[in-house]
Write a protein that holds these residues in place. Structure first.
Motif, PDB file in Angstrom:
ATOM      1  N   LEU A 108       0.680  -1.144   0.343  1.00  0.00           N
ATOM      2  CA  LEU A 108       0.005  -0.032   0.539  1.00  0.00           C
ATOM      3  C   LEU A 108       0.750   1.501   0.282  1.00  0.00           C
ATOM      4  N   VAL A 109       1.799   1.498   0.484  1.00  0.00           N
ATOM      5  CA  VAL A 109       3.180   2.286   1.046  1.00  0.00           C
ATOM      6  C   VAL A 109       3.633   2.414  -0.666  1.00  0.00           C
ATOM      7  N   GLU A 110       3.642   1.693  -1.293  1.00  0.00           N
ATOM      8  CA  GLU A 110       4.465   1.958  -2.406  1.00  0.00           C
ATOM      9  C   GLU A 110       3.352   2.152  -3.695  1.00  0.00           C
ATOM     10  N   GLY A 111       2.009   1.435  -3.446  1.00  0.00           N
ATOM     11  CA  GLY A 111       0.976   2.236  -4.274  1.00  0.00           C
ATOM     12  C   GLY A 111       0.626   3.824  -3.951  1.00  0.00           C
ATOM     13  N   LEU A 112       1.243   4.225  -2.625  1.00  0.00           N
ATOM     14  CA  LEU A 112       0.748   5.292  -2.086  1.00  0.00           C
ATOM     15  C   LEU A 112       1.650   6.123  -2.782  1.00  0.00           C
ATOM     16  N   ARG A 113       2.980   5.846  -3.185  1.00  0.00           N
ATOM     17  CA  ARG A 113       4.354   6.797  -2.989  1.00  0.00           C
ATOM     18  C   ARG A 113       3.832   7.323  -5.398  1.00  0.00           C
ATOM     19  N   ILE A 114       3.786   5.698  -5.852  1.00  0.00           N
ATOM     20  CA  ILE A 114       3.475   5.846  -7.323  1.00  0.00           C
ATOM     21  C   ILE A 114       2.160   7.170  -7.633  1.00  0.00           C
ATOM     22  N   CYS A 115       1.240   6.536  -6.726  1.00  0.00           N
ATOM     23  CA  CYS A 115      -0.823   7.317  -7.268  1.00  0.00           C
ATOM     24  C   CYS A 115      -0.513   8.281  -6.513  1.00  0.00           C
ATOM     25  N   TYR A 116      -0.201   8.487  -5.218  1.00  0.00           N
ATOM     26  CA  TYR A 116      -0.533  10.406  -4.353  1.00  0.00           C
ATOM     27  C   TYR A 116       1.149  10.690  -3.726  1.00  0.00           C
ATOM     28  N   PRO A 117       2.105  11.240  -4.703  1.00  0.00           N
ATOM     29  CA  PRO A 117       3.794  11.610  -4.023  1.00  0.00           C
ATOM     30  C   PRO A 117       3.284  12.238  -2.995  1.00  0.00           C
ATOM     31  N   GLU A 118       2.618  13.535  -3.342  1.00  0.00           N
ATOM     32  CA  GLU A 118       2.222  14.743  -2.752  1.00  0.00           C
ATOM     33  C   GLU A 118       1.651  14.252  -1.598  1.00  0.00           C
ATOM     34  N   ALA A 119       1.157  13.199  -1.237  1.00  0.00           N
ATOM     35  CA  ALA A 119       0.678  12.335  -0.369  1.00  0.00           C
ATOM     36  C   ALA A 119       1.574  11.872   0.530  1.00  0.00           C
ATOM     37  N   TYR A 120       2.326  10.946  -0.330  1.00  0.00           N
ATOM     38  CA  TYR A 120       3.808  10.020   0.801  1.00  0.00           C
ATOM     39  C   TYR A 120       4.399  11.297   1.022  1.00  0.00           C
ATOM     40  N   ASP A 121       4.807  11.908   0.266  1.00  0.00           N
ATOM     41  CA  ASP A 121       5.614  13.232   1.510  1.00  0.00           C
ATOM     42  C   ASP A 121       4.765  13.997   2.343  1.00  0.00           C
ATOM     43  N   PHE A 122       3.674  14.276   2.627  1.00  0.00           N
ATOM     44  CA  PHE A 122       3.270  15.368   3.281  1.00  0.00           C
ATOM     45  C   PHE A 122       2.935  13.770   4.577  1.00  0.00           C
ATOM     46  N   VAL A 123       2.683  13.094   4.286  1.00  0.00           N
ATOM     47  CA  VAL A 123       2.950  11.506   5.178  1.00  0.00           C
ATOM     48  C   VAL A 123       4.037  11.543   6.494  1.00  0.00           C
ATOM     49  N   TYR A 124       5.231  11.572   4.722  1.00  0.00           N
ATOM     50  CA  TYR A 124       6.889  11.139   5.708  1.00  0.00           C
ATOM     51  C   TYR A 124       6.915  13.129   7.057  1.00  0.00           C
ATOM     52  N   ARG A 125       6.459  13.727   6.137  1.00  0.00           N
ATOM     53  CA  ARG A 125       6.785  15.270   6.704  1.00  0.00           C
ATOM     54  C   ARG A 125       6.141  15.251   7.876  1.00  0.00           C
ATOM     55  N   SER A 163       3.019   1.421  13.112  1.00  0.00           N
ATOM     56  CA  SER A 163       4.107   1.710  14.456  1.00  0.00           C
ATOM     57  C   SER A 163       5.319   3.075  14.330  1.00  0.00           C
ATOM     58  N   SER A 164       5.188   3.892  16.043  1.00  0.00           N
ATOM     59  CA  SER A 164       6.094   4.983  15.761  1.00  0.00           C
ATOM     60  C   SER A 164       7.344   4.278  15.701  1.00  0.00           C
ATOM     61  N   HIS A 165       7.865   2.607  15.382  1.00  0.00           N
ATOM     62  CA  HIS A 165       9.152   1.892  15.486  1.00  0.00           C
ATOM     63  C   HIS A 165       8.981   1.372  14.044  1.00  0.00           C
ATOM     64  N   TYR A 166       8.550   1.572  13.047  1.00  0.00           N
ATOM     65  CA  TYR A 166       8.389   0.511  11.786  1.00  0.00           C
ATOM     66  C   TYR A 166       8.173   2.367  10.988  1.00  0.00           C
ATOM     67  N   PHE A 167       8.086   3.395  11.868  1.00  0.00           N
ATOM     68  CA  PHE A 167       7.338   4.402  10.647  1.00  0.00           C
ATOM     69  C   PHE A 167       8.866   4.414   9.449  1.00  0.00           C
ATOM     70  N   GLU A 168       9.592   4.625   9.943  1.00  0.00           N
ATOM     71  CA  GLU A 168      10.555   4.737   9.147  1.00  0.00           C
ATOM     72  C   GLU A 168      11.093   4.264   7.828  1.00  0.00           C
ATOM     73  N   ARG A 169      11.494   2.898   8.686  1.00  0.00           N
ATOM     74  CA  ARG A 169      11.496   1.681   7.656  1.00  0.00           C
ATOM     75  C   ARG A 169      10.992   2.159   5.897  1.00  0.00           C
ATOM     76  N   TYR A 170       9.945   2.486   5.759  1.00  0.00           N
ATOM     77  CA  TYR A 170       8.654   2.312   4.657  1.00  0.00           C
ATOM     78  C   TYR A 170       8.825   3.660   3.997  1.00  0.00           C
ATOM     79  N   PHE A 171       9.835   4.549   4.740  1.00  0.00           N
ATOM     80  CA  PHE A 171      10.402   5.187   3.581  1.00  0.00           C
ATOM     81  C   PHE A 171      11.471   5.588   3.083  1.00  0.00           C
ATOM     82  N   THR A 172      12.587   4.510   4.477  1.00  0.00           N
ATOM     83  CA  THR A 172      13.534   5.150   3.938  1.00  0.00           C
ATOM     84  C   THR A 172      14.423   3.603   3.479  1.00  0.00           C
ATOM     85  N   TYR A 173      13.908   2.974   2.850  1.00  0.00           N
ATOM     86  CA  TYR A 173      14.030   1.266   2.611  1.00  0.00           C
ATOM     87  C   TYR A 173      14.773   0.807   3.615  1.00  0.00           C
ATOM     88  N   SER A 174      15.196   0.935   4.848  1.00  0.00           N
ATOM     89  CA  SER A 174      16.279   0.744   5.507  1.00  0.00           C
ATOM     90  C   SER A 174      15.745   0.616   7.278  1.00  0.00           C
TER      91      SER A 174
END
Length: 740
Positions: A350-367, A438-449
């Motif tokens: 779903l997050v990859e779908g968010l990145r491809i289909c809603y790039p502005e929202a993807y950035d907003f969520v990360y920020r 989860s606050s512990h897993y959030f970053e992983r989905y955006f940094t791929y690490s």
């Protein structure tokens, strides 16, 4: 780690299809019909066909299908004109005639070369005449000849060096004889008719040009689209091209972009729409299944259904073109293997779908992580309710101008902000499921690490698997590495996330392994937080012991305590095992009595071997706790005698001993200081040792405040702290003596 060759295979290229047999969207029939229009055309009049479609809908594949069918007809000669990478009209015009000439020359042999030379002569005349319609600058009487030579020499595959000067002479002769462009075009048309062939010029990807290039291209087409037996097939997004042409003709309805197109495009054909079911069932779902299988994701039926439901309910309307689906699958081909075992497959998809289909929202969520995580902590200012309200307002403001599918998608990813508002889902539950929320897993989905301060789930599973396979030494070595690379709090969190697996699938002797790692866990710097790593690991050890049969609990408890490498943890485990478990004692009364004596003995051994608890950094905070448990399992005045012996005749040691009774609290400045010494602290001292011994010793050093002491406020970081503590102790001691 997957090898690079395997990863290369799984990526979906963006190359257009060429063979109609590969068609998945029922467009081969459309392409075949267009090819029949071209092959069955009876007259020699020029024709311009437009294939209209949005970016990424598959126009190039349809054009390739048309070429496939044209290949079956010997009366058709087609060529591709690539209008890219030309800086001005001169280059674009010259390139068009060059490519047109090359195509005819190659496919018609000697006759083709003659027609090609005629086309080059025609283009040379355009340069020489500097027709206004071409937008070319007026050439000087000397400059145009050099330009012609450059043009003709670039066509050296069908214009030999011997032909170069005759071509220039031919243009010059035409000028001297006042041969017009129209006359030269008539000559070319006659030659084209004699070939008996239809010449089809394909121009694709027009909508990828910038506005100026689109305007130039259509002026060239308008200039050259009236050759006999020549058919243009142009593919583009009509809205984008019309908008580009509008810039050239602003505000003039008669010459607007759409009207301009209508004058040029004689047969406008809309690309057949891709049925959503075909795109999903023939491309998207099979593509995801291939990726999951390739990278060995083993999902159960429920997980597969959840992913399918999420895609159909959240992303299908956005994944509306073949190119969008390919881009999405390529994103997954990158994300799935790199995050395997470190994130939830459902959320990765779903997050990859968010990145491809809603790039502005993807950035907003990360920020705005906090706005979506919504793990509100109790606080005084601002209150958790105020923070929650602020976050809701930020989200609602963001959603105002966006479609409902995005709201549903983010509600799926972040259930605590979704329509059903599952605020009762704890962060621990989300972490256990490796969710993005989860606050512990959030970053992983955006940094791929995995962040440097966190532990990879695969590394932690390796630690557990080593133990399960009997490799205790390897398991301990792995655990030490993980703790030292991060910290003990992260390691304990991983234990808690895997508690169900530990209790149900791993041998209970795992509790012994944890006790051997005990020196890594402490309550130090925990302040008033009762969830210190030491207390948490003690609770887990207790839960492991409780999970086995009653008859085996004491034996395991004794082994755990025997191997424990941290005396404070030893005492804490003993305390936890004394607790009731659902109103049922963990151990029998007899076993508990034995356990108290066993723990007391371990504390005595540690004190004799390593010195006073109140003098050691790792036990100072827990010295009273340790002394009391030692006393509970000992006889006589063993603890009191030990303390007296260690203090000896040193007032400094006495002060250090008293200081260990003062609570450790957290300061707003970020450091720790000792709290108060009041009547309760005095009584704790009195329970362990004769207070007169301490009073007499301190009086030697602080006699001026010991006879008539006052109840003063003492602060640990003041210069006179030691004297103040001595006076405060004396105050309670003398009052106690008066009351006897």
């Amino acid at each position: 780690m997957l090898n690079s060759e395997r990863e290369e295979v799984i990526y979906a290229g963006d190359q257009a299809l060429k063979d109609p047999d590969d068609d998945k969207f029922n467009r081969a029939g459309f392409a075949k019909r267009v090819s029949k229009i071209l092959t069955n055309k009876q007259d020699s009049a020029p024709l311009v066909i437009g294939i209209y479609g949005k970016w990424g809908e598959g126009k190039t594949s349809v054009v390739n299908f048309i070429k496939h069918y044209l290949d079956q007809n010997d009366d058709i000669i087609y060529l591709d004109f690539n209008p890219w990478r030309y800086n001005d009209e001169d280059e674009l015009l010259n390139s068009f005639f060059k490519q047109f000439s090359q195509g005819i020359s190659k496919k018609l042999g000697v006759k083709g070369k003659e027609i090609a030379k005629g086309l080059l002569t025609y283009s040379g005349l355009i340069l020489a005449f500097a027709e206004p319609i071409t937008g070319l600058s007026v050439l000087s009487s000397l400059g145009w000849i050099d330009k012609l030579k450059a043009l003709f020499s670039s066509a050296n595959n069908f214009v030999s060096s011997n032909d170069l000067q005759p071509l220039v002479d031919s243009v010059q002769e035409s000028l001297e004889n006042s041969t017009t462009l129209e006359k030269q075009k008539e000559n070319i048309n006659e030659e084209l008719k004699k070939t008996g062939k239809k010449h089809v010029v394909f121009i694709d990807d027009i909508d990828r040009l910038d506005n100026k290039e689109i305007q130039l291209l259509f002026r060239i087409i308008k200039l050259t689209a009236d050759f006999e037996n020549v058919i243009y097939v142009l593919s583009f997004d009509p809205e984008m091209v019309a908008a580009a042409l509008d810039e050239k003709y602003p505000g003039d309805e008669n010459e607007s972009g759409l009207n301009f197109l209508e004058k040029i495009i004689q047969v406008p054909l809309k690309l057949p729409k891709v049925r959503r079911t075909d795109l999903l069932n023939d491309v998207l779902f099979p593509g995801i299944n291939d990726l999951l299988e390739t990278y060995s994701f083993n999902l159960n039926n429920e997980e597969e259904r959840n992913i399918a439901d999420a895609l159909q309910g959240n992303l299908e309307r956005r994944l509306s073109t073949p190119r969008m689906v390919k881009r999405y699958l390529n994103g997954l081909a990158f994300a799935l293997p790199i995050l395997k075992g470190e994130a939830n497959p459902h959320d990765i998809i779903l997050v990859e779908g968010l990145r491809i289909c809603y790039p502005e929202a993807y950035d907003f969520v990360y920020r705005n992580k906090g706005v979506f995580i919504s793990d509100f902590k109790k606080s005084v200012y601002p209150s958790s309710d105020e923070v929650k309200k602020e976050h809701e307002e930020i989200r609602e403001d963001f959603f105002k101008s966006r479609d409902k599918d995005l709201r549903i998608l983010l509600g799926n990813l972040f259930p605590r902000i979704g329509k059903n508002n599952f605020t009762n889902i704890s962060d621990d539950e989300l972490s256990e499921a490796q969710r993005i929320s989860s606050s512990h897993y959030f970053e992983r989905y955006f940094t791929y690490s995995v962040p440097n301060q966190d532990i990879k789930d695969q590394d932690f599973q390796d630690f557990l698997e080593r133990f399960s396979k009997g490799d205790e030494e390897g398991s301990i070595k792995k655990a030490r590495m993980l703790i030292e690379q991060t910290d003990n709090d992260v390691f304990i969190r991983k234990l808690e996330e895997n508690e169900e697996k530990i209790l149900n699938s791993i041998d209970p002797s795992f509790a012994i392994l944890l006790s051997k790692l005990g020196h890594y866990f402490s309550k130090r710097n925990a302040g008033i937080n009762f969830s210190s790593p030491l207390r948490r690991v003690s609770k887990l050890i207790r839960d492991i012991i409780v999970s086995i049969s009653k008859s085996n609990r004491y034996e395991l408890s004794e082994k755990v305590l025997e191997h424990c490498s941290n005396i404070v943890l030893t005492a804490e485990i003993g305390r936890h095992l004394h607790k009731q478990n659902n109103d049922e004692r963990i151990l029998t009364d007899e076993e508990h009595e034995k356990l108290v004596k066993f723990v007391s003995g371990k504390i005595r051994e540690d004190a004799k071997k390593n010195g006073p608890f109140y003098e050691r950094e790792n036990t100072e905070q827990d010295s009273v706790f340790l002394f009391n448990i030692w006393k509970a399992g000992s006889t006589g005045r063993e603890v009191s005698n030990h303390i007296k012996q260690k203090i000896g005749n040193s007032p400094d040691s006495a002060i250090q001993f008293l200081r260990s009774f003062m609570a450790t609290v957290h300061s707003s400045e970020g450091y720790f200081q000792h709290g108060k010494f009041e009547i309760d602290e005095y009584n704790y001292v009195k329970d362990l040792i004769d207070p007169k011994f301490i009073y007499d010793l301190l009086k030697k050093e602080y006699s001026d405040v010991m006879d008539q002491p006052k109840s003063i406020r003492i602060i640990s970081y003041n210069d006179d702290f030691e004297k103040g503590l001595a006076q405060k102790f004396a105050y309670y001691y003398l009052n106690d003596e008066k009351d006897k």
